[in-house]
Write an enzyme that holds these catalytic residues in place. Structure first.
Site, PDB file in Angstrom:
ATOM      1  N   ARG A   1      -2.273  -6.251  -8.369  1.00  0.00           N
ATOM      2  CA  ARG A   1      -1.119  -7.209  -7.908  1.00  0.00           C
ATOM      3  C   ARG A   1      -1.002  -8.177  -9.245  1.00  0.00           C
ATOM      4  O   ARG A   1       0.065  -8.664  -9.260  1.00  0.00           O
ATOM      5  CB  ARG A   1      -1.219  -7.921  -6.411  1.00  0.00           C
TER       6      ARG A   1
ATOM      7  N   SER B   1      -2.887  -7.772   3.060  1.00  0.00           N
ATOM      8  CA  SER B   1      -3.301  -7.689   4.675  1.00  0.00           C
ATOM      9  C   SER B   1      -3.679  -8.667   5.205  1.00  0.00           C
ATOM     10  O   SER B   1      -3.438  -9.149   6.306  1.00  0.00           O
ATOM     11  CB  SER B   1      -4.474  -6.336   4.822  1.00  0.00           C
TER      12      SER B   1
ATOM     13  N   LYS C   1     -18.173  -5.572   7.969  1.00  0.00           N
ATOM     14  CA  LYS C   1     -16.906  -6.508   8.319  1.00  0.00           C
ATOM     15  C   LYS C   1     -16.373  -6.080   9.732  1.00  0.00           C
ATOM     16  O   LYS C   1     -16.588  -5.198  10.390  1.00  0.00           O
ATOM     17  CB  LYS C   1     -15.623  -6.135   7.362  1.00  0.00           C
TER      18      LYS C   1
ATOM     19  N   HIS D   1       0.833  -1.239   0.093  1.00  0.00           N
ATOM     20  CA  HIS D   1      -0.105   0.041   0.019  1.00  0.00           C
ATOM     21  C   HIS D   1       0.737   1.387   0.035  1.00  0.00           C
ATOM     22  O   HIS D   1       0.638   2.287  -0.625  1.00  0.00           O
ATOM     23  CB  HIS D   1      -0.910  -0.073   1.234  1.00  0.00           C
TER      24      HIS D   1
HETATM   25  P1  ADP Z   1      -9.827  -3.956  -0.141  1.00  0.00           P
HETATM   26  O1  ADP Z   1      -9.886  -4.077   1.257  1.00  0.00           O
HETATM   27  O2  ADP Z   1     -10.553  -2.703  -0.613  1.00  0.00           O
HETATM   28  O3  ADP Z   1      -9.689  -4.916  -1.150  1.00  0.00           O
HETATM   29  P2  ADP Z   1      -7.063  -3.144   0.431  1.00  0.00           P
HETATM   30  O4  ADP Z   1      -7.064  -2.165   1.490  1.00  0.00           O
HETATM   31  O5  ADP Z   1      -6.324  -4.499   0.771  1.00  0.00           O
HETATM   32  O6  ADP Z   1      -8.435  -3.057  -0.448  1.00  0.00           O
HETATM   33  O7  ADP Z   1      -6.214  -2.504  -0.650  1.00  0.00           O
HETATM   34  C1  ADP Z   1      -6.658  -1.379  -1.307  1.00  0.00           C
HETATM   35  C2  ADP Z   1      -5.856  -1.122  -2.817  1.00  0.00           C
HETATM   36  O8  ADP Z   1      -4.642  -1.554  -2.510  1.00  0.00           O
HETATM   37  C3  ADP Z   1      -6.437  -2.185  -3.785  1.00  0.00           C
HETATM   38  O9  ADP Z   1      -6.569  -1.628  -4.888  1.00  0.00           O
HETATM   39  C4  ADP Z   1      -5.468  -3.147  -3.596  1.00  0.00           C
HETATM   40  O10 ADP Z   1      -5.462  -3.814  -5.066  1.00  0.00           O
HETATM   41  C5  ADP Z   1      -4.147  -2.477  -3.500  1.00  0.00           C
HETATM   42  N1  ADP Z   1      -3.343  -3.243  -2.899  1.00  0.00           N
HETATM   43  C6  ADP Z   1      -3.280  -4.249  -1.649  1.00  0.00           C
HETATM   44  N2  ADP Z   1      -2.105  -4.752  -1.541  1.00  0.00           N
HETATM   45  C7  ADP Z   1      -1.250  -4.469  -2.461  1.00  0.00           C
HETATM   46  C8  ADP Z   1       0.368  -4.617  -2.800  1.00  0.00           C
HETATM   47  N3  ADP Z   1       0.904  -5.461  -2.154  1.00  0.00           N
HETATM   48  N4  ADP Z   1       0.573  -3.847  -3.830  1.00  0.00           N
HETATM   49  C9  ADP Z   1      -0.082  -2.991  -4.559  1.00  0.00           C
HETATM   50  N5  ADP Z   1      -1.230  -2.938  -4.319  1.00  0.00           N
HETATM   51  C10 ADP Z   1      -2.017  -3.433  -3.344  1.00  0.00           C
END
Ligand code: ADP
Length: 162
Positions: A90, A128, A41, A17
């Site tokens: 990703r 995450s 959630k 992120h």
């Molecule tokens: P959500 O809970 O909405 O799926 P996240 O909080 O996990 O989203 O992630 C927010 C954004 O960051 C999403 O677009 C996700 O694809 C992107 N993202 C998550 N992990 C990574 C990573 N390791 N590298 C690049 N982008 C990421």
């Protein structure tokens, strides 16, 4: 000024992120990091905790605002008068969901567009969910999240890492 929003759950924020945040902050005049307060959630961290962890991890970036939002992303986009939504991709597994989301949002609010940044190779495996799983068993997560976030995670899981 060109204003973008990077929305997500960030439960917790990872180096993946943070990489997207840094790159987006370079591309846009102002970047809002929108932390989703999703009542359906049950996240590991409260929305306040997630906002605070993100604020701390991005303290060195001047054109960033970290805020929470609930409800529809397009309503948040309208509220802060942003024109771009940034999402990270990703792998192909992200693509279908992200495409659907972007197209739905475009129908709901055509004034804004979604732009995708591809994950850096070194973070493309990182999520995450995986970080939470590793931390819950006391595994080493220091390559995945900032030190302070790691400490908070072990604390949540009642794991003594000292
Ligand atoms: P959500 O809970 O909405 O799926 P996240 O909080 O996990 O989203 O992630 C927010 C954004 O960051 C999403 O677009 C996700 O694809 C992107 N993202 C998550 N992990 C990574 C990573 N390791 N590298 C690049 N982008 C990421």
């Amino acid at each position: 000024m060109n204003r973008a929003i990077y929305p997500g759950s960030f439960d917790p924020v990872t180096y993946g992120h943070l990489d997207i945040i840094k790159r987006s902050a370079d591309l846009f005049g102002e970047l809002y990091v929108g932390v989703l307060n999703n009542t359906s959630k049950s996240p590991l961290f409260s929305v306040e905790e997630r906002v605070n962890m993100l604020k701390e991890a991005t303290a060195d970036i001047s054109n960033i605002k970290v805020v929470s939002y609930s409800g529809l992303l397009v309503d948040f986009v309208k509220e802060v008068e942003a024109s771009v939504v940034v999402r990270g991709l990703r792998a192909i597994t992200d693509f279908e969901y992200e495409l659907q989301l972007a197209q739905t949002n475009h129908v709901l609010y055509p004034e804004a567009d979604t732009m995708f940044l591809t994950a850096r190779l070194e973070y493309s495996y990182l999520s995450s969910t995986t970080v939470r799983e590793v931390a819950s068993f006391g595994g080493d997560i220091t390559k995945f999240v900032p030190k302070k976030v790691a400490e908070k995670m072990y604390e949540k899981y009642g794991i003594d890492k000292k």
